[in-house]
Structure formats: structure tokens, C-alpha cells
Design a protein around this motif. Structure first.
Motif, mmCIF file in Angstrom:
data_model
loop_
_atom_site.group_PDB
_atom_site.id
_atom_site.type_symbol
_atom_site.label_atom_id
_atom_site.label_comp_id
_atom_site.label_asym_id
_atom_site.label_seq_id
_atom_site.Cartn_x
_atom_site.Cartn_y
_atom_site.Cartn_z
ATOM 1 N N ASP A 141 0.800 -1.325 -0.067
ATOM 2 C CA ASP A 141 -0.005 0.026 -0.034
ATOM 3 C C ASP A 141 0.667 1.282 0.108
ATOM 4 O O ASP A 141 1.601 1.578 0.856
ATOM 5 C CB ASP A 141 -0.729 -0.006 1.184
ATOM 6 C CG ASP A 141 -1.913 1.241 1.154
ATOM 7 O OD1 ASP A 141 -2.199 1.863 0.201
ATOM 8 O OD2 ASP A 141 -2.553 1.465 2.166
ATOM 9 N N ASP A 197 -0.475 4.320 -0.821
ATOM 10 C CA ASP A 197 -1.222 5.268 -0.819
ATOM 11 C C ASP A 197 -1.616 5.836 0.763
ATOM 12 O O ASP A 197 -2.527 5.338 1.383
ATOM 13 C CB ASP A 197 -2.921 5.166 -1.316
ATOM 14 C CG ASP A 197 -3.770 6.370 -1.431
ATOM 15 O OD1 ASP A 197 -3.261 7.443 -0.985
ATOM 16 O OD2 ASP A 197 -4.913 6.222 -1.682
ATOM 17 N N SER A 232 -0.522 14.274 -1.558
ATOM 18 C CA SER A 232 -1.387 12.849 -1.062
ATOM 19 C C SER A 232 -2.069 12.658 -2.394
ATOM 20 O O SER A 232 -2.010 11.330 -2.676
ATOM 21 C CB SER A 232 -2.432 13.268 -0.203
ATOM 22 O OG SER A 232 -3.449 14.491 -0.612
ATOM 23 N N GLN A 233 -2.234 13.380 -3.578
ATOM 24 C CA GLN A 233 -2.480 12.769 -4.894
ATOM 25 C C GLN A 233 -1.520 12.374 -5.403
ATOM 26 O O GLN A 233 -1.751 11.190 -6.114
ATOM 27 C CB GLN A 233 -3.159 14.103 -5.802
ATOM 28 C CG GLN A 233 -4.494 14.845 -5.165
ATOM 29 C CD GLN A 233 -4.590 16.222 -5.983
ATOM 30 O OE1 GLN A 233 -3.737 17.009 -6.365
ATOM 31 N NE2 GLN A 233 -5.994 16.366 -6.205
ATOM 32 N N LYS A 266 -1.444 8.626 -4.147
ATOM 33 C CA LYS A 266 -2.375 7.943 -4.776
ATOM 34 C C LYS A 266 -2.043 7.297 -6.042
ATOM 35 O O LYS A 266 -2.344 6.342 -6.515
ATOM 36 C CB LYS A 266 -3.718 8.757 -4.693
ATOM 37 C CG LYS A 266 -5.081 8.076 -5.188
ATOM 38 C CD LYS A 266 -6.339 8.733 -5.035
ATOM 39 C CE LYS A 266 -7.533 7.946 -5.692
ATOM 40 N NZ LYS A 266 -7.721 6.887 -4.897
ATOM 41 N N ASP A 290 0.651 4.766 -6.145
ATOM 42 C CA ASP A 290 -0.074 3.444 -5.710
ATOM 43 C C ASP A 290 -0.747 2.874 -6.953
ATOM 44 O O ASP A 290 -0.787 1.542 -6.888
ATOM 45 C CB ASP A 290 -0.832 3.776 -4.388
ATOM 46 C CG ASP A 290 -1.300 2.361 -3.822
ATOM 47 O OD1 ASP A 290 -0.863 1.337 -3.321
ATOM 48 O OD2 ASP A 290 -2.869 2.344 -3.954
ATOM 49 N N GLU A 291 -1.669 3.353 -7.520
ATOM 50 C CA GLU A 291 -2.362 3.066 -8.437
ATOM 51 C C GLU A 291 -1.466 2.547 -9.621
ATOM 52 O O GLU A 291 -1.922 1.403 -10.086
ATOM 53 C CB GLU A 291 -3.083 4.290 -9.184
ATOM 54 C CG GLU A 291 -4.240 4.517 -8.294
ATOM 55 C CD GLU A 291 -5.117 5.769 -8.835
ATOM 56 O OE1 GLU A 291 -6.279 6.180 -8.230
ATOM 57 O OE2 GLU A 291 -4.746 6.422 -9.938
#
Length: 429
Positions: free
Chosen positions: A229, A231, A410-411, A414, A417-418
């Protein structure tokens, strides 16, 4: 008379035969074909040593007149973005630069890259590095260009004038050092905003080392499976720390327009106090300055936490499965043998090979640094060995967007992570 006449005839006949033989011999000599010459193509990542690569190729051809080496240089932000179009088009060179990562390993298992594990270069490579260069099917797919570790180079004179007598041991202390340098009238840090490869090798790699790898010993297998993980606030913090430096005015004014060479010049000209760079830049950054230079481990750890340094294999060389593979293997052996001191005289990096007196030209300070970080219980891989190849390209844009305030930390976490999980879905079996 008859005997004399016969003798004259015989003598003339022998002369004709001898003359005829000479003509035949001359004809054979002049009509013999010239030796066959093989031309091989080498596609090389050499942002700071192109002259040395050309010299290596010239020296090889001088000693191997049957092989001509056409050197071409990679451009852009990564090795992978140069290789992928060639793979897709089926126009691979005979020898090329590769990174020790899953993408290159997969090319070996797909028989795009040749197995080099029978070469002398592979035999002489340091044993711990061989793991980086072995595919899932056990193929040795490349030879390391050096032992790669990242560090912060610093101007000792500026540190002294700013009253800094202790090197920072964590990120909070690093920020205080930056503030102290700024108050003394110095630009604390050089940031390569226009060359995201160094953003990745620098603040991202050390951030990932201390915020992710330090807390997850099985990070590599989890990343491959798609269960790691990213994110998280810890990963967002990697991007946030990167953005914090320009926000506080700790980097040069034109940092988003600063490329690789530009950044080196800023440090060498005494316009910045620190440069986040790799061991591969030791030859340039440690010498020819008006000031003394020191190095320290990037303190990207939190207060009370152990630092996690970056240590692994540098970008290296591979041979492709082409009709000229045999000649390319000879050139690979030369690069790792007689040609390697040519690189070392410029770069002063840590050799990836079992040392002898002829190739031991590394700076003692870099040798000591590498020995120090190698004793740490936990170390991280360089970012190009850590992330999937498609994610590398995505990361470059994410880092620049965060620095340009087009995206929040934070974006970016994310999106990272994707990308990693998407790559795992496509490739993990």
C-alpha cells in the motif's frame, strides 16, 4: 648440338613455368578479399561521460580491427524510455545500457537480452551485485557499471562560514542546517527540477528508503504481488518533503529549469551549498573546485529513527540477441576490462568488479562512504531498481507536478499506488 638445343629449350620452359607461377601468385595476392569487418551499434546512457565512451569504443576497435563500434547516446529522462520504442519496433542495438530491474530481467527471459553469465566480466563482478542482474529464470542479463549509492555533497567552506559544525542526523536537523545556510546568505540546496531522473535518485529514493522500506522488510515481494500500500501519509510525506525545500527558499531560484549539467555547475561554481547526487558524480564534484567538498548520508529519517541509505547497482551494460552478438560480447568484455579504467579516471565511482591495482582509482572518501553504508542493517535499492519501468515514467511527472503545485503530495501518493498495483496486475504471476 641436339643436347645443347634441348638444354636451351628445357631451360626456357622452366623459366616460363616459373614466370607463370609468379604471375599466378601475384594475381592471388592482389585479388584476395579484405578481412571481414563487423559493425556493431552501442546505445549508451552517459549523461556525464560521453567522451569516455567514445574513447572506449575507439580503443576497442584499435585492438579489434575486425569490429567497428557505432556509439549512439540515449536522451531524455530514463534508460527505459529509450529502450521501449526499440523493443516495440524490433530495432534493438547490439549492446546497450540497462538498469538492474524487473523490466530488463523480463527482456532477458523473453530472449531480447542475451545471457552474459558465461563472460569473464560476469565472473569478476562482485557477488552481491549479481543478484541484481539475475532474471527469474536465472539468466545473467547485464554487467553493472558501478556500485551506486546516493549522498549529499556539501561545500565545507560554506558550512564553516555559516557556523555549522555538526552534520545533520535526521530530516529536522537537515532543515535547520538549510535555514542556517540561508541566514548566512547561501543557497542551501541544488534541485534538478528539469531532470526528474535525479529527483528520483535523490529525494524520492531516500524518502522511499526511510518512509517505506524501513518499515516493510517484504516491500519488494509485496510490490510485485500488488499488495504493497503506497496510498499512505508516509508516501505522501516523500513528495511533501521534496516540495518543502523550494517552499522555504532552500533551493536555487530557477530550480524547475535546472538540468543535470546545470546543477553540477551550480555546485562547482560555489552558488549552492549542497547537491543531492550519486557516487557516479564523485570524479566531477570532488575535484577542481576552489573549496573542499565533503559528503554525508541523506538524513531523510525522522528523529530517533535509523537512517536507511541507498546502495545497489548502477546502470550497466547488456548484449542483445542480434546477429552480431559474438562481437558485442567481446565489446562488453572490453568495457568491463581494459576499458573500465577510462571510465574510472573520469567518474571515480566504486568499481563493481573484484579490484586490482590497475582499476582502483576511486576516491578514498567515496570508498569510506560506501563501506559505511554497506554496514547498515537495512539499505534500499536505487529508485530505478525499485519501481516498475512504467511507474518510473509516471513518477517523473508526479514529482514535477508536485513541485509546480499542480498536484498535492497525497494525490501523488495515490497515483503512485495506482501505477504500481496496475503493473502488478499486468505482470505478476
Amino acid at each position: 648440338m641436339r643436347q645443347s638445343h634441348f638444354a636451351r629449350l628445357l631451360s626456357g620452359l622452366i623459366g616460363l613455368l616459373i614466370l607463370s607461377g609468379c604471375h599466378q601468385q601475384d594475381a592471388t595476392i592482389t585479388s584476395s578479399p579484405s578481412p571481414h569487418r563487423t559493425s556493431i551499434t552501442a546505445l549508451i546512457w552517459a549523461p556525464d561521460w560521453p567522451e569516455q565512451m567514445l574513447q572506449i569504443a575507439a580503443e576497442f576497435s584499435k585492438l579489434n580491427p575486425d569490429v567497428q563500434v557505432d556509439v549512439q547516446f540515449m536522451i531524455g529522462n530514463s534508460v527505459e524510455e529509450n529502450i521501449k520504442p526499440r523493443v516495440a519496433a524490433g530495432t534493438m542495438p547490439d549492446l546497450l545500457s540497462v538498469n538492474p530491474n524487473a523490466y530488463s530481467a523480463e527482456l532477458a527471459d523473453q530472449r531480447v537480452l542475451a545471457n552474459v553469465s558465461q563472460t569473464l566480466a560476469w565472473t569478476n563482478m562482485l557477488a552481491p551485485l549479481k543478484r541484481d542482474w539475475t532474471s527469474r529464470r536465472g539468466k545473467g542479463f547485464g554487467i553493472s557499471g558501478g556500485v551506486a549509492t546516493t549522498m549529499i555533497y556539501y561545500n565545507r567552506e560554506m558550512f564553516e562560514k555559516a557556523g555549522i559544525d555538526k552534520l545533520p542526523a535526521n530530516f529536522d536537523e537537515f532543515l535547520r542546517v538549510c535555514a542556517q545556510l540561508k541566514r548566512a546568505g547561501f543557497t542551501p540546496m541544488m534541485l534538478n527540477g528539469a531532470f526528474p531522473n535525479m529527483l528520483g535518485n535523490g529525494p524520492f529514493a531516500s524518502g522511499f528508503a526511510n518512509n517505506v522500506i524501513a518499515h516493510e522488510p517484504n516491500w519488494k515481494s509485496k510490490m510485485a504481488e500488488g499488495t504493497l500500500d503506497l496510498d499512505t501519509p508516509e508516501v505522501a510525506d516523500i513528495f511533501a518533503r521534496m516540495a518543502l525545500l523550494p517552499e522555504r527558499g532552500y533551493v536555487q531560484a530557477s530550480f524547475m529549469a535546472t538540468g543535470y549539467d546545470d546543477g553540477m555547475r551550480l555546485f562547482k561554481e560555489g552558488k549552492v551549498a549542497m547537491a543531492f547526487q550519486g557516487s557516479w558524480a564523485a570524479g566531477l564534484l570532488l575535484h577542481g573546485n576552489r573549496f573542499a567538498v565533503g559528503v554525508f548520508i541523506p538524513p531523510w529519517n525522522k528523529r530517533g529513527a535509523q537512517m536507511v541509505p541507498v546502495l545497489g547497482s548502477e546502470t550497466g551494460f547488456a548484449v542483445c540477441e542480434t546477429p552480431n552478438k559474438a562481437a558485442a560480447m567481446r565489446f562488453l568484455e572490453f568495457i568491463a576490462g581494459k576499458g573500465f579504467p577510462i571510465l574510472q579516471r573520469k567518474r571515480h565511482n566504486i568499481s563493481p568488479f573484484q579490484q586490482d591495482a590497475e582499476t582502483a582509482v576511486s576516491d578514498p572518501e567515496i570508498v569510506d562512504y560506501t563501506n559505511t553504508v554497506s554496514r547498515y542493517l537495512v539499505t534500499a535499492s536505487p529508485y530505478y531498481s525499485t519501481l516498475p519501468s512504467n511507474t518510473l515514467e509516471s513518477l517523473h511527472g508526479l514529482m514535477q507536478d508536485v513541485l509546480l503545485k499542480k498536484m498535492s503530495p497525497s494525490q501523488a501518493a495515490k497515483r503512485l499506488d495506482e501505477s504500481v498495483k496496475n503493473e502488478a496486475k499486468m505482470h505478476y504471476k
